[in-house]
Design an enzyme around this catalytic site. Structure first.
Site, PDB file in Angstrom:
ATOM      1  N   HIS A 160       0.696  -1.200  -0.133  1.00 12.82           N
ATOM      2  CA  HIS A 160       0.139   0.073   0.050  1.00 12.82           C
ATOM      3  C   HIS A 160       0.822   1.252   0.065  1.00 12.82           C
ATOM      4  CE1 HIS A 160       0.955   0.505   4.174  1.00 12.82           C
ATOM      5  NE2 HIS A 160       0.280  -0.584   4.308  1.00 12.82           N
TER       6      HIS A 160
ATOM      7  N   HIS B 117       3.874   1.477   2.423  1.00 14.08           N
ATOM      8  CA  HIS B 117       5.026   0.858   2.096  1.00 14.08           C
ATOM      9  C   HIS B 117       5.661   1.792   1.159  1.00 14.08           C
ATOM     10  CE1 HIS B 117       2.267  -2.857   3.169  1.00 14.08           C
ATOM     11  NE2 HIS B 117       3.195  -2.741   4.321  1.00 14.08           N
TER      12      HIS B 117
ATOM     13  N   CYS C  24       2.072 -11.898  19.779  1.00 16.01           N
ATOM     14  CA  CYS C  24       0.972 -11.368  18.713  1.00 16.01           C
ATOM     15  C   CYS C  24       1.439 -11.830  17.405  1.00 16.01           C
ATOM     16  CB  CYS C  24       0.860  -9.643  18.964  1.00 16.01           C
ATOM     17  SG  CYS C  24      -0.019  -9.152  17.530  1.00 16.01           S
TER      18      CYS C  24
ATOM     19  N   CYS D 181       2.076  -8.635  15.185  1.00 16.37           N
ATOM     20  CA  CYS D 181       3.399  -7.852  15.277  1.00 16.37           C
ATOM     21  C   CYS D 181       4.402  -8.703  14.909  1.00 16.37           C
ATOM     22  CB  CYS D 181       3.573  -7.311  16.840  1.00 16.37           C
ATOM     23  SG  CYS D 181       2.469  -6.204  17.106  1.00 16.37           S
TER      24      CYS D 181
ATOM     25  N   CYS E 120      -3.824  -6.821  21.388  1.00 17.64           N
ATOM     26  CA  CYS E 120      -2.913  -6.187  21.020  1.00 17.64           C
ATOM     27  C   CYS E 120      -3.259  -4.712  20.393  1.00 17.64           C
ATOM     28  CB  CYS E 120      -1.953  -6.745  19.866  1.00 17.64           C
ATOM     29  SG  CYS E 120      -1.009  -5.735  18.774  1.00 17.64           S
TER      30      CYS E 120
ATOM     31  N   HIS F  93      -2.904  -4.342  16.576  1.00 16.51           N
ATOM     32  CA  HIS F  93      -3.627  -5.212  15.814  1.00 16.51           C
ATOM     33  C   HIS F  93      -5.013  -5.521  16.022  1.00 16.51           C
ATOM     34  CE1 HIS F  93       0.529  -5.644  14.661  1.00 16.51           C
ATOM     35  NE2 HIS F  93       0.018  -5.627  13.243  1.00 16.51           N
TER      36      HIS F  93
ATOM     37  N   LYS G 110      -6.703   5.386   9.363  1.00 15.66           N
ATOM     38  CA  LYS G 110      -5.567   4.340   9.381  1.00 15.66           C
ATOM     39  C   LYS G 110      -6.052   3.528   8.267  1.00 15.66           C
ATOM     40  CE  LYS G 110      -3.921   0.523  12.082  1.00 15.66           C
ATOM     41  NZ  LYS G 110      -4.014  -0.265  13.192  1.00 15.66           N
TER      42      LYS G 110
ATOM     43  N   LYS H  84      -7.544  -2.827   5.432  1.00 18.40           N
ATOM     44  CA  LYS H  84      -8.349  -3.676   4.479  1.00 18.40           C
ATOM     45  C   LYS H  84      -9.857  -3.524   4.954  1.00 18.40           C
ATOM     46  CE  LYS H  84      -5.982  -7.704   2.692  1.00 18.40           C
ATOM     47  NZ  LYS H  84      -5.684  -9.151   2.834  1.00 18.40           N
TER      48      LYS H  84
HETATM   49  O1  ME8 Z   1       7.126  -4.810   9.705  1.00 16.98           O
HETATM   50  N1  ME8 Z   1       2.558   4.334   6.637  1.00 16.98           N
HETATM   51  O2  ME8 Z   1       6.780  -5.494   7.431  1.00 16.98           O
HETATM   52  P1  ME8 Z   1       5.604  -4.557   7.170  1.00 16.98           P
HETATM   53  C1  ME8 Z   1       3.826   4.323   6.649  1.00 16.98           C
HETATM   54  N2  ME8 Z   1       8.519  -7.327   7.835  1.00 16.98           N
HETATM   55  N3  ME8 Z   1       4.714   3.197   6.617  1.00 16.98           N
HETATM   56  C2  ME8 Z   1       4.063   2.184   7.117  1.00 16.98           C
HETATM   57  C3  ME8 Z   1       2.703   2.088   7.029  1.00 16.98           C
HETATM   58  C4  ME8 Z   1       1.985   3.054   6.789  1.00 16.98           C
HETATM   59  N4  ME8 Z   1       0.445   3.223   6.990  1.00 16.98           N
HETATM   60  N5  ME8 Z   1       2.306   0.586   7.324  1.00 16.98           N
HETATM   61  C5  ME8 Z   1       3.420   0.046   7.295  1.00 16.98           C
HETATM   62  C6  ME8 Z   1       7.386  -5.452   9.046  1.00 16.98           C
HETATM   63  N6  ME8 Z   1       4.416   0.726   7.091  1.00 16.98           N
HETATM   64  C7  ME8 Z   1       8.606  -6.198   8.809  1.00 16.98           C
HETATM   65  C8  ME8 Z   1       9.908  -5.451   8.624  1.00 16.98           C
HETATM   66  S1  ME8 Z   1      12.519  -5.419   8.422  1.00 16.98           S
HETATM   67  C9  ME8 Z   1      13.910  -6.153   8.581  1.00 16.98           C
HETATM   68  C10 ME8 Z   1      11.165  -6.396   8.655  1.00 16.98           C
HETATM   69  C11 ME8 Z   1       5.915   0.535   7.274  1.00 16.98           C
HETATM   70  O3  ME8 Z   1       4.840  -4.925   5.996  1.00 16.98           O
HETATM   71  C12 ME8 Z   1       6.545   0.011   8.462  1.00 16.98           C
HETATM   72  O4  ME8 Z   1       6.549   0.633   9.562  1.00 16.98           O
HETATM   73  O5  ME8 Z   1       4.307  -4.630   8.466  1.00 16.98           O
HETATM   74  C13 ME8 Z   1       7.730  -0.713   7.835  1.00 16.98           C
HETATM   75  O6  ME8 Z   1       8.782   0.011   8.101  1.00 16.98           O
HETATM   76  C14 ME8 Z   1       7.365  -1.208   6.481  1.00 16.98           C
HETATM   77  O7  ME8 Z   1       6.329  -0.617   5.900  1.00 16.98           O
HETATM   78  C15 ME8 Z   1       7.028  -2.676   6.154  1.00 16.98           C
HETATM   79  O8  ME8 Z   1       6.096  -3.184   7.350  1.00 16.98           O
END
Ligand code: ME8
Length: 510
Positions: free
Chosen positions: A19, A22, A127, A130, A145, A148, A299, A302
């Site tokens: 999204h 990311h 969790c 997380c 949590c 989540h 926020k 989905k």
């Molecule tokens: O945490 N706004 O994966 P992830 C901005 N696999 N950034 C966001 C966001 C949002 N609404 N939602 C998620 C993980 N992110 C682990 C990471 S690294 C060795 C392992 C950011 O898919 C989130 O903060 O939940 C993170 O930096 C990245 O997207 C991936 O989140």
């Protein structure tokens, strides 16, 4: 020898499609990668996906797919979205890559040999959202949590633990002696407080295979799999050659910048440096924590149905508009909001009107009055200082990941150039026979546009390239050498007026 620059992003879980939250982080890394390449650095930009763990395993099951087949499908979606956004990464790592898996096992054994990994019983909550062990007191009033909104599961397992307690003092010292290593400063203070919490100690680094099978097996303990965070964090090493390409690894490690979201600070600022200390590897030079994006104030979720697919956004509005808006709209370290109306307003007013129109009308005047060639005018004294200083101002903001301020400074110069044109009225100067001053005005604005193209290139690479081309340059900004970038625009160069560089966006609908 060229200086090196190694930038990484968090690797996204593949349980759901990418999204714009990311996308924000991945584009930030791309901005730095392009910025440092332009400065003449040898850049390695790593991104990728996190494929192991319970979340992904469950998502695969829900789709009736084997985890690997599901991951293959999802990894392709991420790569496709990043391609659309014009991301220039050097490597896209997947944690199911064979070489990654064997290197993670090797790292695990190094830490074990050092005496930093030991067996114990874990009894507590976990969790799955997380992928983290949680404490009762961190849950909300419903026992869920808080992130989540789901209840954690109870685990009672024989696991391997990592001796975090052994490294707490060293971590505290690292964060205190190097205040620049974790930004913004509020996050560093948060982490230091966490380290002071006595309950925050050794943590489990494996899960029983009976409760989770989708992970890297612990060497010599087939009933255990390596905790997904140990696996995922190691990507920063394996992605650049650890355990595989020694020369490349030694050249690029340590990372110059890890870009991460605010929810994963603990893993990066505590677990990760502790793991590196245990493995006797140098620590990253900087971790920059960004805020979260919401969509129309809510926020991204989905269930709310407001997940904006970055690919669709790019198909409708183009990569540059999306890239520009995400960084112009809000400070990177704070939470920001994606609002369709604001998107349209900002993109139209800055890219189409402010910058696009300036280029278009300048080139039209050059065509009419100077034979379509850059005139041999002087650079206007009154604008010389601002123009010369723009790069230093942008550089100062980039150093602090202040993208919005960098963009603001660039567009303040464009504003000045627009005002200068309006005040000087070169069309009248030529008509009234004051060609010398008319040429000075056009020359000055053309050179400001040249500088602008260079400065906005990391943010909006395709748009910058079009400006560069219309100004009559033939080279690619991607390959521009920093040394040559700061001369003035050459007089006599034929410009190419090929119409508006950015079409106004008319639709407002989500
Ligand atoms: O945490 N706004 O994966 P992830 C901005 N696999 N950034 C966001 C966001 C949002 N609404 N939602 C998620 C993980 N992110 C682990 C990471 S690294 C060795 C392992 C950011 O898919 C989130 O903060 O939940 C993170 O930096 C990245 O997207 C991936 O989140």
């Amino acid at each position: 020898m060229k200086p090196k620059y190694y930038v990484t992003t968090a690797i996204d879980y593949v349980n759901a499609a990418p999204h714009i939250g990311h996308a924000l982080e991945k584009i930030a890394a791309d901005i730095f990668a392009r910025y440092y390449r332009l400065k003449g650095h040898d850049v390695f930009f790593l991104t990728g996906v996190d494929e192991h763990g319970s979340k992904v395993e469950k998502a695969a099951k829900a789709k009736g797919l084997e985890p690997q087949a599901f991951c293959d499908e999802m990894a392709a979606k991420f790569q496709d979205a990043w391609k659309q956004l014009n991301l220039s990464y050097n490597r896209f790592i997947r944690t199911t890559d064979e070489k990654h898996c064997s290197a993670v096992q090797e790292l695990f054994q190094i830490m074990e040999k050092k005496g930093d990994i030991y067996k114990n019983t874990y009894k507590g909550l976990y969790c799955e959202g997380c992928e983290d062990f949680v404490r009762e007191r961190d849950l909300d009033e419903d026992g869920n949590c808080p992130n989540h909104k789901q209840p954690p599961i109870m685990c009672l397992e024989e696991n391997y633990f990592f001796k975090l307690t052994k490294y707490k003092d060293k971590l505290r010292k690292w964060l205190t002696d190097n205040p620049d290593v974790l930004i913004p400063d509020g996050r560093r203070k948060e982490v230091l407080n966490q380290l002071d919490d006595e309950e925050f100690g050794d943590f489990s680094v494996t899960r029983a295979r009976s409760s989770l099978s989708w992970g890297i097996p612990v060497p010599n303990s087939p009933d255990q799999v390596i905790y997904v965070w140990i696996d995922a964090l190691s990507n920063y090493l394996t992605g650049v050659g650890y355990g595989d390409n020694k020369e490349q690894f030694e050249k690029f490690w340590p990372a110059d910048l890890h870009l991460i979201g605010k929810d994963i600070t603990k893993f990066h600022a505590i677990y990760w440096p502790a793991m590196l200390m245990a493995a006797d590897l140098p620590l990253p030079k900087r971790i920059s924590v960004h805020g979260f994006l919401t969509v129309e104030g809510q926020k991204i979720s989905k269930s709310l149905g407001n997940v904006i697919d970055p690919k669709q956004l790019v198909e409708r509005f183009g990569a540059d508009a999306v890239r520009f808006y995400l960084f112009a709209a809000a400070p990177f370290d704070k939470d920001g909001d994606f609002s369709h109306e604001d998107f349209l307003n900002k993109v139209n007013s800055e890219l189409a009107n402010n910058l696009g129109n300036l280029l278009n009308r300048t080139l039209t005047l050059v065509g009419r009055n100077c034979d379509g060639k850059v005139p041999d005018g002087q650079f206007e004294n009154n604008l010389r200082e601002e123009s010369n200083e723009i790069h230093a101002v942008v550089e100062k903001h980039m150093r602090q990941c202040e993208f919005a301020k960098a963009i603001e400074a660039i567009f303040a110069l464009v504003d000045q150039a627009n005002k200068y044109m309006n005040d000087e009225k070169p069309w009248t100067l030529f008509k009234e026979g004051n060609a010398a001053q008319g040429k000075t005005v056009l020359y000055t604005v053309l050179d400001i546009l040249r500088r602008t193209a260079i400065e906005i290139y990391p943010f909006t690479p395709a748009l910058a390239q079009t400006i560069w081309y219309q100004l009559g340059f033939d080279d690619k900004l991607d390959e521009l050498k920093a040394e040559g970038a700061w001369d003035l625009i050459p007089a006599g160069q034929a410009v190419r007026n090929e119409g508006p560089i950015f079409k106004r966006i008319e639709e407002v609908t989500a």
